[in-house]
Design an enzyme around this catalytic site. Structure first.
Site, short mmCIF file in Angstrom:
data_model
loop_
_atom_site.label_atom_id
_atom_site.label_comp_id
_atom_site.label_asym_id
_atom_site.label_seq_id
_atom_site.Cartn_x
_atom_site.Cartn_y
_atom_site.Cartn_z
N GLU A 201 137.26 32.74 114.89
CA GLU A 201 137.89 34.00 115.34
C GLU A 201 138.06 34.96 114.16
OE1 GLU A 201 138.66 30.99 117.12
OE2 GLU A 201 137.31 32.16 118.37
N ASN A 268 132.21 28.71 119.15
CA ASN A 268 131.70 29.94 119.77
C ASN A 268 131.02 30.84 118.74
OD1 ASN A 268 134.79 30.18 119.18
ND2 ASN A 268 133.97 32.25 118.90
N ASP A 310 134.35 32.35 124.77
CA ASP A 310 135.12 31.57 123.79
C ASP A 310 135.10 30.08 124.11
OD1 ASP A 310 136.69 30.98 121.57
OD2 ASP A 310 138.56 31.22 122.67
#
Lengths: 575, 142
Positions: A201, A268, A310
């Site tokens: 992220e 991801n 995600d």
């Protein structure tokens, strides 16, 4: 003046010498600690739990069989110990030679006498106050020889002396200021210590790296996102997206010692919206077969291409041979965040698709290619930049990081699942700045209308590919790693009522529960000392389990109250 | 050094170091990410992410602008989301919700304590730090 100062310091030194305590005698359990050999890791004694899933195949299975469905009702705590930490306690108690090693959040390792809970030593690091660690947890430790290996959160690999808890060496794995941090347990294989980093992220480029177990010297590094010109780079656009492409490594690989291949799950792509990095984006949301000797990628299977949900496929597949259509498949089984249960075939390299099927409510895949398993995605359920879409399961997936277990006696896998959860997501443009959030999406969480539960334990027979039993938690999600035992039991926590549960492995009947100090999201283990079987687990709710509880409480106000945090090790035995 | 009384605020990434005014903080927009800057404009206190701020507006007046640390007290994620209809800050990692009007009080979610706020005042038309952070910046167990 100088002579007075020297004399003064001399007095202080004399006082220090006079008052210094002699070092405490080293406890016998440490003096007698048997070094861990590479062969032991390949075939651990029944009494031991020497690595995160006990064995390299990732089964999470102990052959110990003293605790059974007939006597588990008499299971009671033998000892417990506070870790002194909050946040998510996910590491298993690792046990060898009567010594228990436990990793906790906030860079702490404990060595404990497994028999009675006496603290043998405590190791703590102090990371920079502004270290970037978005998941304050550790998923465990690794052992080899007379060392304990620990992946410190700020992306530093640490080797500790097993008898003293002092650092033998440290190695910087990656630059924490650029968003690289670690939550996984190291993997010891082929004389090396293998790790990867979190940070999907934060615009990281994922990798797996190997370090010499004796010296900490880095031996190889393999990126999960290829650079231009490397195999797989054709699945990325021609820009710089690969530099921030994600594919982070959250969980320890399982390992085939014969083939010397480690099977890693990858995260991801980054940022989240697939339309900002057109292409399949190898090797995100995949399993990679990595040669432990060289780091070469020998095979892969991408569960879903161009991730936009995600859905990190963080869990590695377990290694288990199963029956299909009259033949024995040298298999890999993965219970994926995308809501599908995948049966694969391993080899000395390439990974072959065998079968895939949903195990929770899944709205995104219209079908799978019968030869490759490549899903056909329903575009209506794929979010994009300025494009809102609702999809199930939620971004947390049908199963998140908590590992499944496999029992060779029942031939079943045990899955900690969350069903009936969905997400509505809209992408937006985002720009990369080192160490900052690089997601580009807003999202809201929802529950399928009319659904009566979320958390489940599912049992599937690996030879038939069919579900055998399901236990529903009517008022809780499930964040509980699984343990299967030779006694015919399955142990797991995962619920918001702080309870640790035991099920009959064959039938799914709930046989025993115990409310611990916090919610149990730790990996349970089982070991024996002096011939007596114990069950061990860390209690300590936090990170994503707390996040999901908060989200559920926003959907159903008051029904999912806060779960108390604070870690403790719990050990149980039949009395 | 943490933001000090008398410091001005400057938008994150603003190389011109233009001090922020109350009018720069727009209602119901995403939070403005900012740093404290020494009054003479020579030093932006951006050496540590623990000094990064989110600045929001919850009403029309100059006294309706609030600054909080961006560091979530749960796991240290950046609190970047703004729930405009509720006037609440929200952490995108684990969904803790904070009320900037009320000293960063926790409304819901796993955060164990308030999001430290940085009291502001207005001097010569600019947003100025009035006092030190109301509590220590950081997350649990540090």
């Amino acid at each position: 003046m100088k002579s007075k100062l020297v004399a003064f310091l001399g007095v202080i030194a004399a006082q220090v010498v006079a008052t210094a305590q002699p070092p405490a005698p080293r406890p016998a359990v440490l003096q007698n600690y048997p070094a861990v050999s590479a062969d032991l890791l390949k075939a651990p004694p029944d009494a031991d739990w020497p690595m995160v899933r006990r064995t390299y195949d990732g089964w999470g299975y102990s052959p110990l069989q003293q605790i059974t469905p007939a006597n588990v009702a008499r299971l009671q705590p033998v000892w417990s110990m506070s870790t002194g930490m909050t946040s998510g306690h996910q590491a298993p108690p690792i046990v060898h030679g009567g010594v228990m090693f436990v990793a906790t959040p906030n860079d702490q390792v404990l060595a404990i006498d497994a028999r009675n809970g006496s603290l043998l030593w405590r190791y703590r690091r102090t990371p920079p106050e502004d270290a970037i660690v978005l998941h304050r947890t550790s998923r465990g430790l690794a052992l080899l020889g007379d060392k304990v290996y620990f992946a410190a959160a700020e992306a530093v690999l640490v080797a500790l002396d097993v008898r003293t808890g002092r650092e033998v060496w440290t190695a910087k794995v990656a630059e924490n200021r650029n968003g690289y941090y670690m939550s996984l347990a190291p993997l010891v294989a082929d004389g090396k210590v293998l790790v990867g980093t979190s940070g999907g992220e934060l615009g990281v480029r994922g990798f797996i790296a190997a370090f010499d177990a004796n010296t900490g010297k880095e031996l190889w590094r393999t990126y999960t996102v290829p650079a231009p010109g490397e195999p797989g780079s054709e699945t990325w656009p021609k820009g710089d997206q690969w530099k921030t492409g994600g594919g982070s490594i959250w969980v320890t690989a399982n390992y085939d010692p014969q083939a010397n291949l480690a099977y890693w799950g990858t995260g991801n792509g980054g940022p989240w919206m697939g339309d900002q990095r057109p292409g399949d984006n190898l090797y995100t949301s995949s399993t990679l077969a990595i040669d432990a000797a060289t780091g070469a990628i020998k095979g892969y299977h991408q569960y879903h291409w161009n991730d936009s949900w995600d859905w990190d496929e963080v869990s590695p597949p377990i290694l288990v041979d199963y029956q299909r259509n009259g033949r024995t498949v040298k298999g890999l089984i993965d219970v994926a965040r995308d809501g599908y249960l995948w049966f694969l075939e391993r080899s000395n390299g390439p990974i072959k698709y065998v079968e895939g099927k949903p195990y929770v409510n899944q709205t995104v895949f219209k079908s799978l290619d019968p030869k490759t398993g490549r899903p056909e995605v329903d575009p209506e359920h794929k979010p994009g930049t300025n494009k809102k879409a609702t999809f199930c399961p939620s971004l947390w997936g049908g199963k998140n990081w908590p590992p499944i277990a496999f029992s060779p006696k029942t031939r079943m896998i045990y899955i900690p699942a969350n069903d009936n959860l969905c997400e509505t997501m809209t992408g937006d443009r985002t720009s990369y700045r080192a160490g900052e959030r690089f997601v580009g999406a807003t999202y809201t969480f929802s529950v399928v209308p009319g659904a009566d539960h979320v958390g489940e334990v599912q049992a599937w027979n690996v030879d038939t590919g069919m579900r055998v039993w399901t236990h529903k938690y009517m008022n809780s999600p499930n964040w509980g790693p699984m343990l299967a035992t030779g006694g015919g039991l399955v142990f797991t926590g995962g619920t918001n009522d702080r309870k640790f549960h035991a099920f009959d492995a064959a039938t799914g009947k709930l046989l025993w529960e115990f409310p611990t100090s916090s919610g149990v999201i730790g990996q349970p283990s089982s070991f024996a000392v002096d011939g007596k079987q114990y069950i061990a687990v860390q209690s300590g709710w936090g990170v994503d389990s707390a996040g999901m509880q908060a989200q559920l409480n926003s959907v159903f106000p008051g029904q999912y109250p806060e779960v108390p945090e604070g870690g403790a090790v719990w050990v149980f035995a039949v009395k | 050094m943490r933001p000090q009384p008398g410091d001005q605020l400057v938008r994150d990434g603003d190389e011109t170091r233009t001090p922020l005014t109350p009018a720069d903080i727009v209602a119901d927009a995403k939070p403005t990410v900012a740093w404290a800057m020494q009054p003479n404009g020579t030093v932006v206190r951006n050496a540590s992410r623990f000094n990064k701020l989110v600045v929001v507006r919850v009403g029309a007046g100059d006294d309706q602008v609030f600054a909080n640390t961006i560091i979530c007290t749960h796991d240290g994620c950046d609190v970047t989301e703004w729930l405009g209809d509720e006037h609440m800050l929200s952490c995108p990692c684990h969904y803790s919700k904070f009320d900037p009007k009320d000293g960063g009080r926790v409304i819901s979610g796993p955060a164990p304590r308030a999001l430290p706020s940085l009291p502001l005042t207005v001097a010569e038309g600019r947003l100025v730090v009035a006092r030190l952070f109301t509590s220590h910046v950081g997350f649990e167990s540090q």
